[in-house]
Design a protein around this motif. Structure first.
Motif, PDB file in Angstrom:
ATOM      1  N   LEU A  84      -3.875  -7.806   0.854  1.00 27.44           N
ATOM      2  CA  LEU A  84      -4.071  -6.940  -0.309  1.00 27.44           C
ATOM      3  C   LEU A  84      -3.283  -7.448  -1.519  1.00 27.44           C
ATOM      4  CD1 LEU A  84      -3.953  -3.428   1.395  1.00 27.44           C
ATOM      5  CD2 LEU A  84      -5.963  -4.648   0.531  1.00 27.44           C
ATOM      6  N   CYS A  87      -5.203 -10.236  -2.970  1.00 28.01           N
ATOM      7  CA  CYS A  87      -6.306  -9.703  -3.782  1.00 28.01           C
ATOM      8  C   CYS A  87      -5.795  -9.258  -5.153  1.00 28.01           C
ATOM      9  CB  CYS A  87      -6.968  -8.516  -3.089  1.00 28.01           C
ATOM     10  SG  CYS A  87      -7.903  -8.941  -1.619  1.00 28.01           S
ATOM     11  N   ALA A  96     -10.434  -6.348  -2.141  1.00 29.75           N
ATOM     12  CA  ALA A  96      -9.457  -5.541  -1.416  1.00 29.75           C
ATOM     13  C   ALA A  96     -10.132  -4.366  -0.713  1.00 29.75           C
ATOM     14  CB  ALA A  96      -8.378  -5.033  -2.374  1.00 29.75           C
ATOM     15  N   LEU A 126      -0.652   0.234  -0.845  1.00 31.73           N
ATOM     16  CA  LEU A 126      -1.834   0.705  -1.565  1.00 31.73           C
ATOM     17  C   LEU A 126      -1.424   1.451  -2.831  1.00 31.73           C
ATOM     18  CD1 LEU A 126      -4.039   2.039   1.383  1.00 31.73           C
ATOM     19  CD2 LEU A 126      -4.414  -0.030   0.040  1.00 31.73           C
ATOM     20  N   ILE A 131      -4.555   0.574  -5.246  1.00 30.34           N
ATOM     21  CA  ILE A 131      -5.811   0.356  -4.544  1.00 30.34           C
ATOM     22  C   ILE A 131      -6.171   1.624  -3.782  1.00 30.34           C
ATOM     23  CG2 ILE A 131      -6.966  -0.992  -2.743  1.00 30.34           C
ATOM     24  CD1 ILE A 131      -5.079  -3.313  -3.440  1.00 30.34           C
TER      25      ILE A 131
END
Length: 153
Positions: A84, A87, A96, A126, A131
């Motif tokens: 992640l 990304c 992602a 996250l 994200i």
């Protein structure tokens, strides 16, 4: 028939080049691949280091994710976190989210047990990277699904 003709042509070329027959060539062309006995920790650290490379590009990230999701395993949270972050460095939000979808799919029958654990472990990352999960984006629900005619009153 084509294979037969190709074999005849190849045999003619071999004899013109002074080579004997294909039987003697086979031994010289055998390549043996030794499978390494890599521990789980070495496997995790290898993928983590691969995703943490600063010069990684989009193709390499997609290739590694595809290879990882093609294996018979669910990636460890530390591998998911490093993927992640890769990304994010590539500025590829869609990759992602798609990777998270693939990870959820890899959980198989145990999605209700494994996937919440993974989300719990990667939640700080996250949040840090901004994200959303596919569920938060509504990707787990069909967008244009019609209500069943049996449910309409």
């Amino acid at each position: 028939m084509l294979r037969f003709a190709a074999g005849r042509v190849l045999g003619g070329l071999r004899s013109a080049a002074g080579l004997k027959n294909s039987q003697s060539m086979v031994g010289a062309m055998v390549v043996r691949h030794s499978h390494s006995n890599e521990t789980d920790e070495e496997f995790d650290s290898r993928y983590e280091a691969y995703f943490n490379r600063p010069e990684i590009d989009g193709w390499e990230a997609r290739k590694a994710m595809n290879d990882l999701l093609g294996m018979d395993l669910v990636p460890e949270p530390k591998i998911i976190v490093s993927a992640l972050k890769a990304c994010r460095r590539l500025n590829d939000y869609a990759l992602a989210v798609r990777f998270l979808e693939g990870v959820k799919d890899k959980c198989g029958d145990k999605t209700n047990e494994i996937y919440p654990y993974l989300l719990q472990e990667i939640r700080p990352t996250l949040t840090e990277l901004g994200i959303d999960t596919p569920e938060e984006l509504g990707y787990d629900q069909p967008e244009l699904a019609l209500k069943s005619v049996y449910d309409m009153h």
